[in-house]
Enzyme design. Sequence first.
Site, PDB file in Angstrom:
ATOM      1  N   ARG A  88      -1.737  -0.616   6.028  1.00  0.00           N
ATOM      2  CA  ARG A  88      -2.041  -2.450   5.341  1.00  0.00           C
ATOM      3  C   ARG A  88      -2.945  -2.407   6.466  1.00  0.00           C
ATOM      4  O   ARG A  88      -3.355  -3.673   5.473  1.00  0.00           O
ATOM      5  CB  ARG A  88      -0.666  -2.272   4.491  1.00  0.00           C
ATOM      6  CG  ARG A  88      -0.839  -3.791   4.311  1.00  0.00           C
ATOM      7  CD  ARG A  88       0.691  -4.034   3.143  1.00  0.00           C
ATOM      8  NE  ARG A  88       0.965  -3.534   2.540  1.00  0.00           N
ATOM      9  CZ  ARG A  88       0.597  -3.844   1.171  1.00  0.00           C
ATOM     10  NH1 ARG A  88      -0.534  -4.630   0.753  1.00  0.00           N
ATOM     11  NH2 ARG A  88       0.463  -2.806  -0.001  1.00  0.00           N
ATOM     12  N   GLU A 108       4.873 -10.964  -0.987  1.00  0.00           N
ATOM     13  CA  GLU A 108       5.147 -11.578   0.557  1.00  0.00           C
ATOM     14  C   GLU A 108       3.381 -12.488   0.712  1.00  0.00           C
ATOM     15  O   GLU A 108       3.487 -13.131   1.418  1.00  0.00           O
ATOM     16  CB  GLU A 108       4.480 -10.292   0.905  1.00  0.00           C
ATOM     17  CG  GLU A 108       5.254  -9.072   0.852  1.00  0.00           C
ATOM     18  CD  GLU A 108       5.193  -7.767   1.343  1.00  0.00           C
ATOM     19  OE1 GLU A 108       4.334  -6.845  -0.024  1.00  0.00           O
ATOM     20  OE2 GLU A 108       5.550  -7.214   1.961  1.00  0.00           O
TER      21      GLU A 108
HETATM   22  N1  LUZ Z   1       6.666  -0.311   1.604  1.00  0.00           N
HETATM   23  C1  LUZ Z   1       5.770   0.369   1.652  1.00  0.00           C
HETATM   24  C2  LUZ Z   1       5.972  -1.632   1.941  1.00  0.00           C
HETATM   25  O1  LUZ Z   1       6.865   1.580   1.903  1.00  0.00           O
HETATM   26  N2  LUZ Z   1       4.182   0.709   1.484  1.00  0.00           N
HETATM   27  C3  LUZ Z   1       4.229  -0.864   1.653  1.00  0.00           C
HETATM   28  O2  LUZ Z   1       2.769  -0.771   1.129  1.00  0.00           O
HETATM   29  C4  LUZ Z   1       4.192  -1.569   1.430  1.00  0.00           C
HETATM   30  N3  LUZ Z   1       3.818  -3.047   1.239  1.00  0.00           N
HETATM   31  C5  LUZ Z   1       4.515  -3.975   1.638  1.00  0.00           C
HETATM   32  C6  LUZ Z   1       5.473  -4.478   1.330  1.00  0.00           C
HETATM   33  N4  LUZ Z   1       6.728  -2.775   2.068  1.00  0.00           N
HETATM   34 MO1  MOS Z   2       8.471  -5.116   1.945  1.00  0.00          MO
HETATM   35  S1  MOS Z   2       7.951  -5.760   4.005  1.00  0.00           S
HETATM   36  O1  MOS Z   2       8.141  -6.283   1.133  1.00  0.00           O
HETATM   37  O2  MOS Z   2      10.385  -4.814   2.246  1.00  0.00           O
END
Ligand code: LUZ
Ligand code: MOS
Length: 750
Positions: free
Chosen positions: A304, A705
């Site tokens: 990300r 987020e």
């Molecule tokens: N969790 C995940 C996440 O496993 N993959 C993601 O792309 C993600 N993005 C934001 C928050 N949690």
């Molecule tokens: Mo999350 S950082 O969307 O658990």
Amino acid sequence: MKFTDAELHSRGEAPFIDDLPLPADTLFAAVCPSPLAHARLSRLDTRNAEAVPGVVRIFTAADIPGANQIGNVVQDEPLLPAAEVHYAGQPVALVVAADAHTARRAAGLIAVEAEALPAIFDPREAYRQGQLIGPERRFVLGDVEAAWGQCDIIVTGRVDSGPQEHVYFETQTALAIPAENGTLKIFSATQAPALVQRMVAQVLGCPMHQVEVEVPRLGGAFGGKEEQATAWAALAALAAHHLRRPVKLALRRGEDMRMTGKRHPYSADFRLGLRTDGQILACEVHFYQDAGAVADLSLAVLERSLCHATGGYFIPHVRITAASCRTHLPPNTACRGFGAPQAVFIIESAIYEAARALRVAPGELQRRNLLQEGDRLPYGMQVSHCRLRRCWEEAERLFELERKRAAAAAFNATQTRYKKGLALLPLCFGISFSQTLLNQASALVHVYTDGSVSVSTGAVELGQGVRRKLQQLVAGLFALKPERVKVEPTSTARIANMSPTAASTGADLNGQAARMACVAVLDRLKTVAAAALGTAAERLELRNEAVYCDGEQTELDWLGLIRLAYSQRVSLSSHAFYATPGIWFDRQREQGQPFAYHVFGVGLIEATVDGLRGTYQIDAVHVLHDAGQSLNPLIDRGQVEGGVVQGLGWMTLEELQYDPAGRLATADLTTYKIPDIHFAPPVAVHFLEQAANPVGLLGSKAIGEPPFLYGIGAYFALLQALQAFRPDLPLRYQAPLTPEKVLAMLYTDK
Ligand code: LUZ
Ligand code: MOS
């Protein structure tokens, strides 16, 4: 549902796992943590602990009947270590006793005999030593080598950002209750019930159907319970499995802060090339991510970061390199924003540095390079329905930017002790799990014969209001009063294989599945109604708890319709499955379409610095946010406000410190400062109008987020105020910018 979660929270009545009534024979567990960051274990001397009255049993790695492994993405994480420990605070043994106090006291009496090994606490040092989790990754766009020659100016620099503690209200908690025939029911404070179920089954060596995981609601999570709720549930399950008695494990705040991972600290080098007219031509960034001791979600977080390396800007020639570096700190993990905030802080720092070199206002460079429709991002995806320039223009007008800039300049010209700064932050955040497979969800809807409705999905309520959104959605589809609809606690027995409630996708994915399940029931009901009314189903609709035909109310109401369908043996239940269409990513080519869409917006942060004391105040925050056609504007406003304040904390006050042996020195909220009601500025939230999302649930966009990123502007608002004191200020990009650092920057020349 009599009260919504929000109402229960504000009444102080929302029950968490710690509040559940316990079976009479419940035992309590406490963890013995490793005192060393990296060591070879020789022996655990448990004799003194066993001698404490009330201690029932002590568990170590040798007691694990199945696999001693809870690593999900990479299998590198033992539940309890057998040979080596890899961070201070790592659980090495579990003590079970008649009460929690006794268990804790006994855990403190276990002597961990171990030989210390060299430990690394700096990601760049880990990188030098080749300690990487997974291979280095690289995203390339255009031809960066050729582009440098066309640049009029090139700036380089280093950027660092620190860890961030999640500070969920509810600490990590699990309650494991043995049921008949060797099965277990586990109440776990997790964002990922299916993951906990799978790992518990793996640790116990039993089929997943023997383990039911239920989550009533969480007292906050912020990513800290996406992967890291697993260990505590598995430990409680291990003890309950052996003792055949309920076992509860709830961490205290200090334990939680010492034993669990944080937002990943990042260190980065950047190189940014521009023309004198301010257009950015080329960008090169190298990320060093501090993963901590095991993989956890670090590789997904890194991905990300790569995806958000150019922030809200179009840069035609890009090379981003990223390494996940293994250190001897608790495994760092998901934390609201998931690697995007770290990446955005870096590109914003580079732009700030370039603005100084070009002697233009940072806002000028930002505006000039904003993403627009069809621009290609470093992962190959073109932005579509891009609203960033529209947001920027509306924000300039709405926030009265010209007036505010002039006012700050006038203030700075006349004041000596205080100076003001303001900064804008353009947002472009990709929505979907970047791991395509996780973008799936299912739902189960039952209509009972009294007309009330039960909805189950994989969504976990973590304070973000997803239950309310689902309730509203289902009530809307059936044209019912919301009170008729109950959203069930999340359970692996009702919904199988759910993805974590994470990546801001909870309402999106689970809402789509719930919508499909409702539509299936609705179609059957309309067929029943059409036959009863002697008309065509297409002419019918539900409104105000009644059946309408061509817009006219009929004699058939909701309850009558349900009873009729039941009497005709028509199913009043449905299960549905949703998978986000059109997304993919090719890790060989590092190209794809990982996101269903992007969330846009602009934040403005205004700050005042006291040049004598180094203290500062965030005066105000204004946000223009693209929430699509919001499912619930009140909830979304709360998410924006909370996200902004959490982002401000990360940039300003929140500083975790470790002693030289890698032990957390700031393991409570008196030494780790988070924004409180006195620090938090007023946050004015405006939603972009006429902004329905063509690919979102009822036109909505994910909210959880993205707004966190607006807080990043605080760093640059403060830098600007500091430059008003000292135009020659040596700039440093090293968050958090605590008051101590402000003083050091103002009065030392390093
Ligand atoms: N969790 C995940 C996440 O496993 N993959 C993601 O792309 C993600 N993005 C934001 C928050 N949690
Ligand atoms: Mo999350 S950082 O969307 O658990």
